[in-house]
Design a protein around this motif. Structure first.
Motif, PDB file in Angstrom:
ATOM      1  N   GLY A   1       0.679  -1.203   0.090  1.00  0.00           N
ATOM      2  CA  GLY A   1      -0.155   0.109  -0.027  1.00  0.00           C
ATOM      3  C   GLY A   1       0.846   1.186  -0.067  1.00  0.00           C
ATOM      4  O   GLY A   1       0.666   2.322  -0.572  1.00  0.00           O
TER       5      GLY A   1
ATOM      6  N   ARG B   1       3.523   1.357  -1.326  1.00  0.00           N
ATOM      7  CA  ARG B   1       4.265   1.296  -2.763  1.00  0.00           C
ATOM      8  C   ARG B   1       5.961   1.223  -2.438  1.00  0.00           C
ATOM      9  O   ARG B   1       6.638   1.930  -3.334  1.00  0.00           O
ATOM     10  CB  ARG B   1       3.953   2.266  -3.855  1.00  0.00           C
ATOM     11  CG  ARG B   1       2.438   2.457  -4.044  1.00  0.00           C
ATOM     12  CD  ARG B   1       2.196   1.513  -5.053  1.00  0.00           C
ATOM     13  NE  ARG B   1       2.834   1.688  -6.252  1.00  0.00           N
ATOM     14  CZ  ARG B   1       2.736   2.610  -7.197  1.00  0.00           C
ATOM     15  NH1 ARG B   1       1.804   3.146  -7.305  1.00  0.00           N
ATOM     16  NH2 ARG B   1       3.585   2.420  -8.225  1.00  0.00           N
TER      17      ARG B   1
ATOM     18  N   SER C   1       4.832  13.195   4.394  1.00  0.00           N
ATOM     19  CA  SER C   1       4.073  12.243   5.128  1.00  0.00           C
ATOM     20  C   SER C   1       3.720  10.986   4.640  1.00  0.00           C
ATOM     21  O   SER C   1       3.305  10.995   3.178  1.00  0.00           O
ATOM     22  CB  SER C   1       2.897  13.125   5.671  1.00  0.00           C
ATOM     23  OG  SER C   1       3.212  14.027   6.446  1.00  0.00           O
TER      24      SER C   1
ATOM     25  N   PHE D   1      -6.222   4.731  -3.740  1.00  0.00           N
ATOM     26  CA  PHE D   1      -5.242   4.237  -3.204  1.00  0.00           C
ATOM     27  C   PHE D   1      -5.068   2.677  -3.723  1.00  0.00           C
ATOM     28  O   PHE D   1      -4.447   2.297  -4.442  1.00  0.00           O
ATOM     29  CB  PHE D   1      -5.157   4.215  -2.031  1.00  0.00           C
ATOM     30  CG  PHE D   1      -4.809   5.275  -1.358  1.00  0.00           C
ATOM     31  CD1 PHE D   1      -5.633   6.537  -1.125  1.00  0.00           C
ATOM     32  CD2 PHE D   1      -3.250   5.748  -0.867  1.00  0.00           C
ATOM     33  CE1 PHE D   1      -5.288   7.798  -0.717  1.00  0.00           C
ATOM     34  CE2 PHE D   1      -3.027   6.939  -0.244  1.00  0.00           C
ATOM     35  CZ  PHE D   1      -3.838   7.769   0.013  1.00  0.00           C
TER      36      PHE D   1
ATOM     37  N   VAL E   1     -13.047   7.763 -12.604  1.00  0.00           N
ATOM     38  CA  VAL E   1     -12.483   7.666 -11.397  1.00  0.00           C
ATOM     39  C   VAL E   1     -11.268   8.433 -11.255  1.00  0.00           C
ATOM     40  O   VAL E   1     -10.897   9.580 -11.844  1.00  0.00           O
ATOM     41  CB  VAL E   1     -11.991   6.106 -10.892  1.00  0.00           C
ATOM     42  CG1 VAL E   1     -13.227   5.569 -10.487  1.00  0.00           C
ATOM     43  CG2 VAL E   1     -11.351   5.359 -12.306  1.00  0.00           C
ATOM     44  N   ALA E   2     -10.009   7.831 -10.550  1.00  0.00           N
ATOM     45  CA  ALA E   2      -8.754   8.314 -10.702  1.00  0.00           C
ATOM     46  C   ALA E   2      -8.651   9.816 -10.110  1.00  0.00           C
ATOM     47  O   ALA E   2      -8.594  10.747 -10.830  1.00  0.00           O
ATOM     48  CB  ALA E   2      -8.383   8.480 -12.110  1.00  0.00           C
ATOM     49  N   MET E   3      -8.258   9.806  -8.896  1.00  0.00           N
ATOM     50  CA  MET E   3      -7.484  10.718  -8.302  1.00  0.00           C
ATOM     51  C   MET E   3      -6.149  10.650  -8.414  1.00  0.00           C
ATOM     52  O   MET E   3      -5.610   9.536  -8.229  1.00  0.00           O
ATOM     53  CB  MET E   3      -7.932  11.022  -7.049  1.00  0.00           C
ATOM     54  CG  MET E   3      -7.288  12.023  -5.911  1.00  0.00           C
ATOM     55  SD  MET E   3      -7.697  11.570  -4.199  1.00  0.00           S
ATOM     56  CE  MET E   3      -7.647  13.454  -3.476  1.00  0.00           C
ATOM     57  N   GLN E   4      -5.196  11.633  -8.921  1.00  0.00           N
ATOM     58  CA  GLN E   4      -3.758  11.552  -9.033  1.00  0.00           C
ATOM     59  C   GLN E   4      -3.169  11.293  -7.678  1.00  0.00           C
ATOM     60  O   GLN E   4      -3.197  12.133  -6.876  1.00  0.00           O
ATOM     61  CB  GLN E   4      -3.118  12.456 -10.006  1.00  0.00           C
ATOM     62  CG  GLN E   4      -3.518  12.408 -11.521  1.00  0.00           C
ATOM     63  CD  GLN E   4      -3.096  10.874 -11.968  1.00  0.00           C
ATOM     64  OE1 GLN E   4      -1.879  10.773 -11.815  1.00  0.00           O
ATOM     65  NE2 GLN E   4      -3.936  10.157 -12.687  1.00  0.00           N
ATOM     66  N   LEU E   5      -2.243  10.151  -7.559  1.00  0.00           N
ATOM     67  CA  LEU E   5      -1.611   9.887  -6.280  1.00  0.00           C
ATOM     68  C   LEU E   5      -0.238   9.783  -6.501  1.00  0.00           C
ATOM     69  O   LEU E   5       0.004   9.558  -7.622  1.00  0.00           O
ATOM     70  CB  LEU E   5      -2.073   8.747  -5.678  1.00  0.00           C
ATOM     71  CG  LEU E   5      -3.537   8.635  -5.304  1.00  0.00           C
ATOM     72  CD1 LEU E   5      -3.759   6.986  -4.791  1.00  0.00           C
ATOM     73  CD2 LEU E   5      -3.880   9.466  -3.997  1.00  0.00           C
ATOM     74  N   ASN E   6       0.674  10.178  -5.406  1.00  0.00           N
ATOM     75  CA  ASN E   6       2.025   9.954  -5.502  1.00  0.00           C
ATOM     76  C   ASN E   6       2.046   8.528  -4.997  1.00  0.00           C
ATOM     77  O   ASN E   6       1.012   7.888  -4.425  1.00  0.00           O
ATOM     78  CB  ASN E   6       2.847  10.866  -4.649  1.00  0.00           C
ATOM     79  CG  ASN E   6       2.766  12.244  -4.724  1.00  0.00           C
ATOM     80  OD1 ASN E   6       3.151  12.423  -5.944  1.00  0.00           O
ATOM     81  ND2 ASN E   6       2.380  13.189  -3.839  1.00  0.00           N
ATOM     82  N   PRO E   7       3.066   7.751  -5.676  1.00  0.00           N
ATOM     83  CA  PRO E   7       3.315   6.201  -5.235  1.00  0.00           C
ATOM     84  C   PRO E   7       2.977   6.082  -3.952  1.00  0.00           C
ATOM     85  O   PRO E   7       3.609   6.655  -3.111  1.00  0.00           O
ATOM     86  CB  PRO E   7       4.517   5.658  -5.685  1.00  0.00           C
ATOM     87  CG  PRO E   7       4.765   7.051  -6.965  1.00  0.00           C
ATOM     88  CD  PRO E   7       4.335   8.253  -6.425  1.00  0.00           C
ATOM     89  N   GLY E   8       2.002   5.294  -3.462  1.00  0.00           N
ATOM     90  CA  GLY E   8       1.522   5.153  -2.176  1.00  0.00           C
ATOM     91  C   GLY E   8       0.989   6.093  -1.197  1.00  0.00           C
ATOM     92  O   GLY E   8       0.683   6.070  -0.083  1.00  0.00           O
ATOM     93  N   GLY E   9       0.622   7.228  -1.876  1.00  0.00           N
ATOM     94  CA  GLY E   9      -0.033   8.309  -1.382  1.00  0.00           C
ATOM     95  C   GLY E   9       0.710   9.316  -0.418  1.00  0.00           C
ATOM     96  O   GLY E   9       0.182   9.852   0.604  1.00  0.00           O
ATOM     97  N   TRP E  10       2.546   9.361  -0.725  1.00  0.00           N
ATOM     98  CA  TRP E  10       2.686  10.137   0.238  1.00  0.00           C
ATOM     99  C   TRP E  10       2.580  11.575  -0.144  1.00  0.00           C
ATOM    100  O   TRP E  10       1.924  11.755  -1.359  1.00  0.00           O
ATOM    101  CB  TRP E  10       4.260  10.025   0.191  1.00  0.00           C
ATOM    102  CG  TRP E  10       4.945  10.216  -1.195  1.00  0.00           C
ATOM    103  CD1 TRP E  10       5.130   9.523  -2.264  1.00  0.00           C
ATOM    104  CD2 TRP E  10       5.354  11.840  -1.808  1.00  0.00           C
ATOM    105  NE1 TRP E  10       5.735  10.066  -3.590  1.00  0.00           N
ATOM    106  CE2 TRP E  10       5.852  11.303  -3.124  1.00  0.00           C
ATOM    107  CE3 TRP E  10       5.094  13.037  -1.402  1.00  0.00           C
ATOM    108  CZ2 TRP E  10       6.144  12.323  -4.050  1.00  0.00           C
ATOM    109  CZ3 TRP E  10       5.801  13.754  -2.274  1.00  0.00           C
ATOM    110  CH2 TRP E  10       6.066  13.799  -3.516  1.00  0.00           C
ATOM    111  N   HIS E  11       2.658  12.511   0.797  1.00  0.00           N
ATOM    112  CA  HIS E  11       2.158  13.859   0.677  1.00  0.00           C
ATOM    113  C   HIS E  11       2.981  15.084   1.252  1.00  0.00           C
ATOM    114  O   HIS E  11       3.689  14.613   2.243  1.00  0.00           O
ATOM    115  CB  HIS E  11       0.686  14.196   1.218  1.00  0.00           C
ATOM    116  CG  HIS E  11       0.064  15.227   0.795  1.00  0.00           C
ATOM    117  ND1 HIS E  11       0.266  16.368   0.944  1.00  0.00           N
ATOM    118  CD2 HIS E  11      -0.958  15.413  -0.279  1.00  0.00           C
ATOM    119  CE1 HIS E  11      -0.653  17.341   0.208  1.00  0.00           C
ATOM    120  NE2 HIS E  11      -1.272  16.431  -0.371  1.00  0.00           N
ATOM    121  N   GLU E  12       3.203  16.035   0.852  1.00  0.00           N
ATOM    122  CA  GLU E  12       4.260  16.996   1.067  1.00  0.00           C
ATOM    123  C   GLU E  12       3.537  17.612   2.698  1.00  0.00           C
ATOM    124  O   GLU E  12       2.287  17.762   2.744  1.00  0.00           O
ATOM    125  CB  GLU E  12       4.128  18.410   0.369  1.00  0.00           C
ATOM    126  CG  GLU E  12       4.988  18.013  -1.311  1.00  0.00           C
ATOM    127  CD  GLU E  12       3.885  17.631  -2.343  1.00  0.00           C
ATOM    128  OE1 GLU E  12       2.910  17.207  -2.098  1.00  0.00           O
ATOM    129  OE2 GLU E  12       4.338  17.414  -3.286  1.00  0.00           O
TER     130      GLU E  12
END
Lengths: 325, 396, 106, 170
Positions: free
Chosen positions: B105, B107, B213, B226, C12-23
């Protein structure tokens, strides 16, 4: 709160925080998180982050702090932050720390960053204790912070190994037979200290100078260190949000939560409470304990008082026994 | 698969599957190994500890207190961008199950060797695929090796694959059958492997200058994004896996792929398998054909992503598929591999006779005679689908 | 498969960084002022710049007016994020913060 | 197990493919164990117990030498046993169902003489290699020296040599 109440004792050292004016003013946690108004654990997080002399890497166990600060896509963390699960933050940190060592050796990282773990009492006393014990035994450099609000608050106030005797929670209710929780609070400091780590201490959000000094001391050690921080939860303990700091202060002043440290095996009380306030001053302002003041729970109240006295005496005994050792 | 002229120096050694995997991890310039002993994987960890003790392993070796912590520490290490490796089996994999989902998850690239083994209860330390099949939907790329050399190769390739697509890779090798049997392995030089794997890219890590994060909470409004992202990533990994296999093939002259087909092109009955018993089945094909049964074998090198197109192409002419499962999907219509095969057939609008055999559970032997017996059975007319347990191990 | 009108599927499809990391720090976009029943009001004449309200604020919704020096700093309140818990008023040694009821919006 | 590894390595160095694996149970040190070894000029794909062996090697002199020990032995096969019995006597006891050779060697005595401990594995390997000619004795001695660096390797190589020298065949 009067300025007298936050006067601290303690040896002078480079770690000593003498004034708020010298701590980091650049916020390491952003507002906009979703903690309850008056959240004790978030006060703990802020004080610890601001005390650090450099930006730490934070590993967060599942729990209130994690949930309220990281609802995608809104993260409150202005330092590198990772959450993996509830029970394993010490193990995740072991990996972070060991990997940094390898990267430094390869010349791909200038130096190891300090790593601070934030885990609640459930994630530390109960489900996370195996991973914590393993990481302490292996000696990974980290500051493991247990923010203790004495129950599983994230899931709705269930008892934990940190819940004190007599406290009401949704799984330790009081009734005709039960006085609230029927078991004593686990001595996590004793368990942690038994690993022979360089530094372990208790702290309270009400005593920022003592707390921040301990954070700096802990971060100065090349090894695992532990901070057990008292962090009241107004929702779970049933008191007005404006009283979070006051409740924490009374826990210290009644000897309910003694402030001490174990440094190199030596116990030292960092805030001697020579004239403790009556325990009722702490209990009466919280809904979770109020039943103990009723006549039918008098015996339970006496038991809790005895436990508080025993704990204070035990720590003093340890301090006397290890003094000068 | 072997012979021919080799591009790099090879060293021929007589080692076990566990030894081969440990060498692969050592040569792949791994930064962190976090592992816990569990038979039959233990030897991998012991070898890496030997390497570390002698200064032959450049990374950190962390002897954690459980498999759950092994995977947790690997996740922590991978979050720094470091290259991480672990190995487990059986109960250990089951114990780290929760963390498998966290690794995929998030990645995170990493490689894990799984020394496939049965699950308790009753306690059994022997080989089957119950462990990994319980985790088949955890979002990992799942590769299967048929011999020690393939396990070695796939571990090395695994690092390149996982770092290219940001997904964790599990290399499955049969417990004991491969992990503890010694055989001839042609090892590449440390330099050749080091050059092939390079260093991990270390993009977007916990150690970046700008704070990031990782592992946030996703509410119902975002969680499914996700999950779709993970599905796209693993579907999209096919090209990357093929590319890495091709490049490794050019280096070593050892070519792998999603499937290995043997005498399948003109076969009437094709046995479809995962893992090391495929070799036993192949060894039985000639004798089976001499009985007038056109037998073939297709084994899968990849299980996730599932190589449906390649598999269907390979069994195009067959009327009957003998799908061999070494684990049980209790209460399902078919066991895991057969479920996948039948889904592939349905998607392509193809109907064939499918005989689903649960066999080799808890290390139960499977011999050439068993393969012949099953080929013989499946070649006779029967229902479009049937499923049964087969007890092998006796000679004719 | 090819006959299916894929476009008719829900988008669908919200653009995500791989694994959903965020600033880090994106939570500032999330405003929590409407959690508040009372607002803290700072009387800068009484404020001595001890910063206790700042170190005890769980948000942080107390903003230091002097972020550069190493001396006392008076404060203001970030009313976008303050949830009105009242700890700041409680801990202020000079009683420079009053909690004032929010007006009821109709 | 160790014998299998040494023989496998010697076979590899002699240009063969080999596969050596033990059978696992819950037995702890001292219990009888079975191990298998395959060798071939082509890569070995089969992974099953060997039910029809060409060679049966009995290392433990306390195994009761019944006919079941050599069940499945192939026509023209070979039995090598660590025993004080002469090979003819052992053959009478075993009453093999197929035409085969029986070889015996007192590997325990060789091990005690040479190694100073009861570890007959290497001595019996020497005997097997001598009678079967499957792997050159030199290669086996090299494998032993590689497996045990230093003096222990030298002594094991010596045990292999003596096993080869002292084996008797019927």
């Amino acid at each position: 709160m009067s300025s007298d109440a936050v006067r601290q004792q303690g040896e002078a050292s480079s770690a000593q925080v003498r004034s708020l004016f010298e701590v980091e003013r650049r916020e390491r946690l952003a507002p906009g998180h979703r903690a309850c108004a008056g959240c004790g654990p978030m006060i703990a997080v802020r004080q610890i982050l601001q005390a650090s002399q450099e930006d730490p890497v934070v590993v967060n166990a599942t729990g209130c702090v994690e949930v309220v600060t990281s609802v995608y896509p809104e993260t409150a963390w202005l330092v590198p932050w990772a959450h993996v699960a509830f029970e394993n933050s010490a193990a995740v940190t072991s990996g972070v720390e060991a990997a940094m060592k390898a990267l430094v050796r390869r010349g791909e990282l200038d130096k190891e960053r300090p790593v601070v773990v934030f885990a609640g009492d459930g994630g530390t006393f109960d489900i996370g204790i195996q991973a914590l014990s393993g990481a302490l035994e292996r000696g990974h450099r980290m500051l493991y912070v247990c923010y203790d609000n004495e129950a599983y608050m994230n899931t709705g106030i269930q008892r934990s190994g940190a819940t004190p005797y007599g406290a009401w929670t949704t799984t330790s209710p009081y009734g005709k037979i039960w006085p609230g929780k029927r078991e004593r609070k686990k001595d996590i400091m004793g368990i942690v200290a038994a690993h022979g780590i360089p530094y372990a201490a208790t702290a309270s959000i009400s005593h920022w100078k003592d707390l921040m000094t301990k954070v700096r001391k802990a971060l100065s050690y090349d090894g695992p260190t532990f901070l057990h921080v008292y962090a009241p939860c107004n929702r779970g303990w049933r008191f007005d949000p404006s009283l979070t700091v006051e409740v924490a202060k009374r826990a210290v002043e009644t000897r309910f939560f003694p402030l001490y440290e174990v440094e190199g095996g030596r116990y030292r009380i960092t805030l001697p409470v020579t004239k403790p306030r009556p325990l009722e001053d702490f209990l009466s302002i919280q809904g979770r304990f109020r039943h103990l003041l009723l006549p039918q729970y008098r015996e339970a109240l006496e038991t809790l008082k005895r436990m508080v006295d025993e704990q204070w005496e035990r720590i003093n005994r340890m301090a006397a026994a290890t003094a000068g050792s | 698969m072997m012979e021919v002229q080799q591009r790099v120096e090879m060293k021929k050694v007589f080692i076990t599957g566990d030894d081969a995997v440990a060498h692969a991890a050592r040569q792949s310039r791994v930064d962190l190994v976090a592992a816990y002993p569990i038979t039959p994987q233990t030897v991998i960890v012991e070898r890496i500890a030997d390497f570390a003790a002698n200064g032959e392993f450049e990374g950190e070796f962390v002897a954690v207190e459980s498999e759950h912590s092994a995977m947790s520490a690997c996740i922590g290490g991978a979050l720094t961008g470091a290259r991480v490796f672990t190995a487990t089996a059986s109960q250990g994999l089951a114990f780290m199950h929760e963390m498998l989902y966290a690794a995929s998850g998030l990645r995170l690239p990493m490689v894990m060797a799984v020394a496939n083994r049965a699950l308790n209860s009753p306690l059994n330390i022997h080989n089957d695929h119950s462990d990994i099949m319980g985790s088949r939907d955890s979002g990992w790329i799942l590769l299967f090796a048929e011999n020690a050399e393939e396990a070695y190769d796939r571990v090395i390739q695994g690092f390149r694959i996982s770092e290219a697509v940001n997904l964790p890779v599990a290399v499955n090798l049969d417990g004991f059958t491969l992990t503890h049997s010694a055989e001839v392995v042609n090892m590449l030089s440390d330099e050749a492997v080091g050059a092939f794997v390079g260093r991990p890219p270390r993009r977007n890590t916990l150690l970046d200058k700008e704070p990031k994060s990782f592992g946030m909470m996703a509410l119902p409004d975002t969680y499914q994004f996700f999950k779709e992202d993970q599905q796209r990533a693993i579907e999209g990994s096919r090209q990357a896996i093929l590319a890495v296999e091709r490049e490794y093939g050019e280096l070593s002259n050892r070519k792998y792929g999603p499937i290995k087909a043997f005498r399948a092109e003109d076969a009437d009955v094709v046995m479809i398998m995962l893992g090391s018993y495929a070799g036993t089945a192949r060894a039985a094909v000639e004798a089976t054909r001499s009985e007038g049964i056109r037998a073939g074998v297709v084994s899968l090198g990849w299980y996730r992503p599932f190589p449906a197109d390649e598999l269907l192409r390979a069994v195009e002419g067959a009327s009957t598929l003998l799908v061999m499962d070494r684990s049980v999907s209790y209460g399902a219509i078919a066991h895991p591999l057969a479920s996948d095969v039948m889904a592939a057939l349905y998607r392509a609008g193809i109907r064939k006779r499918v005989v689903n055999v649960a066999y080799g559970l808890g290390g139960r032997w499977f011999t050439e005679d068993d393969a012949r017996r099953l080929f013989r059975y499946a070649s006779k007319p029967g229902p479009d689908f049937e499923s049964f347990f087969y007890y092998g191990g006796e000679s004719e | 498969m090819s006959d299916v009108d894929v476009k008719s599927r829900p988008k669908v499809a919200m653009q995500l960084n791989p694994g959903g990391w965020h600033e880090g720090g994106s939570s500032v976009e999330y405003l929590t002022h409407d959690w508040r029943l009372e607002r803290p009001v700072v009387n800068l004449d009484k404020c001595v710049g001890c910063m206790y309200c700042w170190i005890y604020c769980p948000e942080p919704a107390i903003v230091l007016l002097d972020r550069e020096s190493k001396g006392p700093s008076k404060v203001k309140v970030d009313y976008d994020h303050c949830k009105g818990c009242g700890i700041c008023a409680q801990v202020c040694p000079t009683k420079a913060i009053d909690m004032v009821p929010e007006e009821v919006k109709v | 197990m160790l014998a299998g590894r040494l023989l496998g390595e010697a076979l590899m160095n002699a240009g063969y493919y080999a596969q050596s694996y033990p059978e696992f149970g819950a037995e702890r040190s001292g219990a009888p164990v079975t191990a298998f070894l395959r060798a071939s000029e082509a890569p070995i794909e089969v992974r099953s117990p060997i039910n029809r062996p060409h060679f049966v090697v009995v290392i433990d002199p306390y195994i009761s030498m019944e006919r079941s020990v050599i069940d499945g032995l192939r026509e023209g096969g070979l039995v090598v046993a660590n025993t004080t019995l002469p090979p003819g006597k052992l053959k009478e006891t075993l009453r093999p169902a197929v035409e085969c050779k029986v070889a015996t060697v007192n590997a325990t005595k060789i091990a005690l003489d040479v190694l100073g401990r009861n570890n007959p594995n290497t001595a019996i390997l020497g005997a097997l290699a001598e009678v079967s000619k499957i792997a050159p004795i030199d290669f086996l001695m090299e494998a032993a020296k590689k497996a045990f660096p230093g003096r222990v390797g030298e002594l094991n190589a010596e045990a292999i040599k003596r096993g080869a020298a002292e084996v008797a065949v019927a």
